[in-house]
Design an enzyme around this catalytic site. Structure first.
Site, short mmCIF file in Angstrom:
data_model
loop_
_atom_site.label_atom_id
_atom_site.label_comp_id
_atom_site.label_asym_id
_atom_site.label_seq_id
_atom_site.Cartn_x
_atom_site.Cartn_y
_atom_site.Cartn_z
N SER A 1 -42.62 91.21 24.58
CA SER A 1 -41.36 91.95 24.75
C SER A 1 -40.99 92.69 23.47
CB SER A 1 -40.25 90.95 25.11
OG SER A 1 -39.03 91.62 25.29
N ASP B 1 -39.85 91.75 31.73
CA ASP B 1 -40.13 91.96 33.15
C ASP B 1 -41.20 91.00 33.69
OD1 ASP B 1 -38.41 94.29 33.54
OD2 ASP B 1 -39.79 95.32 32.21
N HIS C 1 -45.54 98.64 34.65
CA HIS C 1 -44.17 99.13 34.80
C HIS C 1 -43.89 100.11 33.66
CE1 HIS C 1 -39.93 99.50 35.17
NE2 HIS C 1 -39.64 98.76 34.13
N HIS D 1 -41.12 103.63 32.41
CA HIS D 1 -39.96 104.48 32.70
C HIS D 1 -40.39 105.94 32.58
CE1 HIS D 1 -36.78 101.17 31.61
NE2 HIS D 1 -37.74 100.71 32.38
N ASP E 1 -54.41 111.88 47.89
CA ASP E 1 -55.66 111.33 47.35
C ASP E 1 -55.49 109.91 46.82
OD1 ASP E 1 -57.36 113.47 47.83
OD2 ASP E 1 -57.03 114.42 45.88
N HIS F 1 -33.90 102.26 38.41
CA HIS F 1 -34.68 101.61 37.37
C HIS F 1 -35.93 102.45 37.04
CE1 HIS F 1 -35.95 97.46 35.65
NE2 HIS F 1 -36.66 98.40 35.10
N TYR G 1 -65.89 110.78 48.57
CA TYR G 1 -65.49 111.36 47.29
C TYR G 1 -66.09 110.53 46.16
CZ TYR G 1 -62.56 112.96 43.43
OH TYR G 1 -62.12 113.45 42.24
#
Lengths: 232, 232, 232, 232
Positions: C44, C75, C94, C96, C119, C168, C226
């Site tokens: 953290s 988190d 995660h 932002h 895709d 968030h 692909y």
């Protein structure tokens, strides 16, 4: 005199440039030595590429130069006014960073639209009134500080460390110049995502109080548990 | 001949590229030697990555090449027209920088939305009329200069050093090529924040006269006090 | 212990920073060792510039630290909840990141506006409900995981590997941390072009099912063709 | 075989990455050897950071691989269709560059809003119809080529070298891969300023014919005078 203070202020100014918050000579960071009542601040109109720690100017709390060959930033008296008004703050940054400046130019306070904002700023970032004609005539830079303080009636400057000066741009503060730079970067970040948010949803009002409290207080409250250490 | 002038024009063109105002061969900077009536300008369609000072072309005030192997910029006659019309200017820059070009394409003058703008441009940056069909046929590049001059009826080109050519892009000038580059960067900066501002507040009209005066004149008036030195 | 896992998680976190998805200490990537039930995650509030593989924290599936000196990401319990709910996933990210966060702040799911989106994400990227006050009080980070799972009623987390947490920001997952980073970059890409798309056409609804199927399935279906290799 | 062709195609693909038009494995550039009827194209799903000239795949005009170990780009048959339809073209580029893709996703042709656009594209850049369900089923990549050709009824592919494929992204072509890359950069540039332009003026219709003609033809007409040399 105060070479450590000058070095820190130099580094804070350089980080503004490296983080892309300023171009050419825009922007300025300062820090105060509270014991001596001395403020170190960037000189006026000097390019970041030629700036050195020895060029940082020292002024007293009225903005009068006490050391240095160069003129201090033209915004010096705004910084000094804030240091005199708010004893708890140790560093101030002013930039014309793009998105924060756009909110200031639109004279809109920046609502807290999400948890990124709530992690650093405890609610809506206020926007000042447009400065009055008499205040401009009287002492423009000093009165810009007055405008900021007026905008904080009922707001605690220890939990809301930024303001948008209408038609101008952001001022940000903190415990020292380094924190003020950090929060200037964060303000630009949330001003950016906030701008995108109102384009996606013009009616958006910002997050509810319980979510704001949760995020702000888990980082800054007395029981904070974010990060690695806490000195409550 | 005039190797110092060519070097300065070379450096001004390179800074346009380094600052991100141009891609590939777009854009051009020039500077005039007023005594000799000689203009140094970027050659047409040459990539910045291969440009050298020795490739800068010298032309007379009618745009006729007097030294250099390459063709001068296709906008040369627009530069020359402005040098002939406005004796006070020494350098000119033309770019297609993104946000300034968008205002020009929208045929909207750029209002002065804040103090960043007021620090460099004394009011709204004008936008020309769309060039007429006959003017296009007659002599397009020369007539582009005429459009610019027409847009400055009642405006002093010493205090408003930029224009948006409708459906085209910005031209910016100054005492020399270096200042014209500097102001081109600033114009793009205020065109950017101005764009964000009108999206946040479509009704925004720009700042009041007293604030415009304060900021512009503290930098450029006879009692200017911004920066480190003043030669009134 | 698990030094390979920690190295991979370290590298995934660093790529988030290099790709510009995070600033300062924002964002976190984790990966799970399913056999041992151990999750490796970023500590953290540690800056990316000083992060090393040895600082990656190991926690059990309830988020309790089992190795490492530093506190795990705040988190962490959200990550753990998702690992417990969805056995098929191996890595979580995660961030932002700016445009994805704007959609989350506007509480709008991100429609599939084109084949770039199709895709990688099989349809509209869901947006959660705003978390309830009681859930915030009870156990905010754990309950954020619950919000995500609730938003996936009727949606297969193996074909929709991203979510927008309202007010968030995005969470993204995959077979390992590396895939979760890759898809985080892609989500930001389609959140960006999707933002531009709704400004150009506010009524846009996204692409039709047949085109979505074609693109998603030629990459991820059992007859995918692909790329260079397929392990169906 | 054809090592020069493969090197050129390799370099064109790398420039797409360096110019920021693609992320990860997106995008592809090809070039044709008209004498032999051989197309060199990027392999499918290979990251730019590991790409080398020797990995460029050679295919015939039906998209069948004739040299190389890797699968050709999944868009190969679209390229081949265009090479078969339009004998004058020598190189093709497909990207998902952000602003051009946004116009494609909004299914809007890109009007010519200014002279930057007029310098390279002779009018509005067309947008295809959304591909029909039967065409998707039949042969998606081939039919994408058909859609493009259909959108060019009455348009000369030698003067309009770009198209927006609805819900997908841009295809751009030229005399060789290098020109197709150059024009892809230009398309993204004018898609960007065009996007800003419609936000500033939603009613904007684009420039008049006389101005379009002047700019396009001074660069590309038989009496062109832009740049340093002309081979009419």
């Amino acid at each position: 005199m105060l070479s450590e203070l000058k070095r820190r202020v130099y580094e804070a100014n350089m980080e503004l440039s490296e983080r892309g918050l300023v171009v050419y000579t825009f922007g300025n960071a300062s820090e105060i030595d509270r014991e001596r009542g001395i403020v170190a601040i960037k000189p006026s109109g000097v390019d970041y590429s030629t700036l050195g720690p020895e060029q940082i100017v020292l002024v007293d709390l009225n903005g009068k130069r006490v050391e240095g060959e160069l003129n201090p930033s033209s915004d010096t008296r705004t910084h000094c006014r804030l240091y005199r008004e708010w004893e708890g703050i140790g560093g101030i940054v002013h930039t014309h960073s793009r998105y924060a400046t756009a909110w200031a130019q639109a004279k809109r306070p920046l609502p807290c639209f999400g948890t990124t904002h709530a992690d650093y700023f405890y609610g809506e970032v206020p926007c000042t009134e447009v400065i009055g004609d008499k205040a401009i005539e009287r002492d423009y830079e000093e009165e810009t500080g007055v405008q900021i303080v007026d905008a904080f009636a009922g707001i605690d400057c220890r939990h809301m460390k930024a303001v948008l000066v209408a038609c101008h741009g952001p001022f940000v503060w903190g415990a020292d110049a380094r924190e003020a730079v950090y929060l200037s970067v964060m303000l630009e970040e949330v001003a950016t995502t906030g701008f995108f948010t109102v384009l996606l949803d013009p009616e958006s009002k910002g997050i509810k109080k319980s979510l704001l409290d949760k995020h702000y207080l888990r980082k800054h409250g007395k029981d904070a548990y974010y990060g690695q250490e806490r000195v409550p």
